[in-house]
Design a protein around this motif. Structure first.
Motif, PDB file in Angstrom:
ATOM      1  N   ASP A 281      12.964   3.703   3.947  1.00  0.00           N
ATOM      2  CA  ASP A 281      12.630   2.462   4.660  1.00  0.00           C
ATOM      3  C   ASP A 281      11.633   1.596   3.913  1.00  0.00           C
ATOM      4  OD1 ASP A 281      14.260   3.152   6.866  1.00  0.00           O
ATOM      5  OD2 ASP A 281      12.660   4.400   7.692  1.00  0.00           O
TER       6      ASP A 281
ATOM      7  N   SER B  30      11.069   0.988  -2.802  1.00  0.00           N
ATOM      8  CA  SER B  30      11.235   2.436  -2.745  1.00  0.00           C
ATOM      9  C   SER B  30      10.836   3.134  -4.049  1.00  0.00           C
ATOM     10  CB  SER B  30      12.677   2.796  -2.400  1.00  0.00           C
ATOM     11  OG  SER B  30      13.568   2.244  -3.358  1.00  0.00           O
TER      12      SER B  30
ATOM     13  N   GLU C  39       9.641  -1.298   7.728  1.00  0.00           N
ATOM     14  CA  GLU C  39       9.045  -1.275   6.396  1.00  0.00           C
ATOM     15  C   GLU C  39       7.526  -1.131   6.468  1.00  0.00           C
ATOM     16  OE1 GLU C  39      12.357  -3.954   3.974  1.00  0.00           O
ATOM     17  OE2 GLU C  39      10.627  -4.905   4.941  1.00  0.00           O
TER      18      GLU C  39
ATOM     19  N   LYS D  97       9.983  -0.957   1.381  1.00  0.00           N
ATOM     20  CA  LYS D  97      10.511  -2.189   0.780  1.00  0.00           C
ATOM     21  C   LYS D  97      10.690  -2.015  -0.728  1.00  0.00           C
ATOM     22  CE  LYS D  97       9.781  -7.192   0.711  1.00  0.00           C
ATOM     23  NZ  LYS D  97      11.076  -7.493   1.374  1.00  0.00           N
TER      24      LYS D  97
ATOM     25  N   GLU E 230       5.268   1.981   4.961  1.00  0.00           N
ATOM     26  CA  GLU E 230       4.111   1.809   4.084  1.00  0.00           C
ATOM     27  C   GLU E 230       2.864   2.451   4.683  1.00  0.00           C
ATOM     28  OE1 GLU E 230       1.606  -1.901   2.208  1.00  0.00           O
ATOM     29  OE2 GLU E 230       3.793  -1.966   2.122  1.00  0.00           O
TER      30      GLU E 230
ATOM     31  N   LYS F  70       8.118  -8.322   5.611  1.00  0.00           N
ATOM     32  CA  LYS F  70       8.388  -6.918   5.862  1.00  0.00           C
ATOM     33  C   LYS F  70       8.755  -6.706   7.323  1.00  0.00           C
ATOM     34  CE  LYS F  70       5.299  -5.084   2.302  1.00  0.00           C
ATOM     35  NZ  LYS F  70       4.100  -4.259   2.041  1.00  0.00           N
TER      36      LYS F  70
END
Length: 221
Positions: free
Chosen positions: A74, A78, A25, A76, A29, A21
């Motif tokens: 953004d 989505s 990313e 990873k 998260e 990541k």
């Protein structure tokens, strides 16, 4: 030994996935995690605390939601991120609905207590059997005094409730008169009714007019 190697392999794979990541990313998260955690924390608050601080909670919620939705592009994964956000939105709306219900119930209790005291919680059945020839004058007096003191703060719904209570109290008076209500108390009650009725009619009419005007203004904005 073989099992240990398998577990270590799984840890390495997970670590590898995390390391794949990008910083963007990972930040995305993190923002979605923060959004979920915030909504969970709201649900864990005491109902009274939630109601008392709802404006602040709502403002903070909108900020966290904006962060989470901005992170979608953004993320990873989505699609999974969008599902998490939507699920959390639903959870928040459920908490909001429950909070509004609790606030309305608290306000309704406060209104009835102000008119009849904590020991006489008049419900939807409008039971006034506790009113008798010895206390009916004081009930009317408190009713009129409470209305005069708070009339400017009542909503349209409050006026409707007060009207129903007043009519039920009047119906109870007809029974109490037959049970030995004194002429003096009856005369004082008549004076209170004469004071209250036109004032209540005017205030209720004004409140409805103001709410209708506010609704029109909101509709045109």
């Amino acid at each position: 030994m073989k099992r240990l190697n398998l577990l270590l392999g799984a840890v390495l794979v997970a670590a590898g996935a995390t390391s794949c990541k990008t910083d963007t990313e990972q930040m995305a998260e993190k923002n979605i995690d923060r959004y979920e955690s915030y909504v969970d924390s709201i649900g864990n608050l005491d109902a009274t605390e939630r109601s008392a601080n709802w404006a602040q909670i709502e403002a903070e919620y909108q900020a966290r939601l904006a962060e989470a939705e901005a992170a979608l592009s953004d993320a990873k994964e989505s699609q999974n991120a969008e599902t998490r956000i939507n699920d959390t939105k639903t959870k928040y709306e459920n908490v909001k609905t429950e909070t509004e219900k609790e606030a309305n119930e608290t306000a309704a209790d406060a209104l009835v207590i102000s008119y009849f005291g904590p020991d006489n919680m008049v419900g939807d059945d409008l039971n006034f059997n506790w009113v008798n020839k010895d206390n009916i004058l004081s009930v009317y007096q408190n009713f009129v005094d409470t209305f005069n003191k708070n009339k400017d703060s009542y909503s349209r719904q409050d006026f409707d409730k007060i009207k129903a209570w007043y009519e039920a109290l009047d119906a109870r008076k007809n029974t109490v008169e037959k049970e030995g209500l004194s002429s003096e108390d009856n005369r004082k009650i008549a004076a209170l009714k004469l004071e209250f009725a036109p004032k209540f009619k005017w205030e209720r009419m004004t409140a409805k007019s103001e709410e209708n005007q506010e609704a029109k203004e909101e509709a045109t904005e």
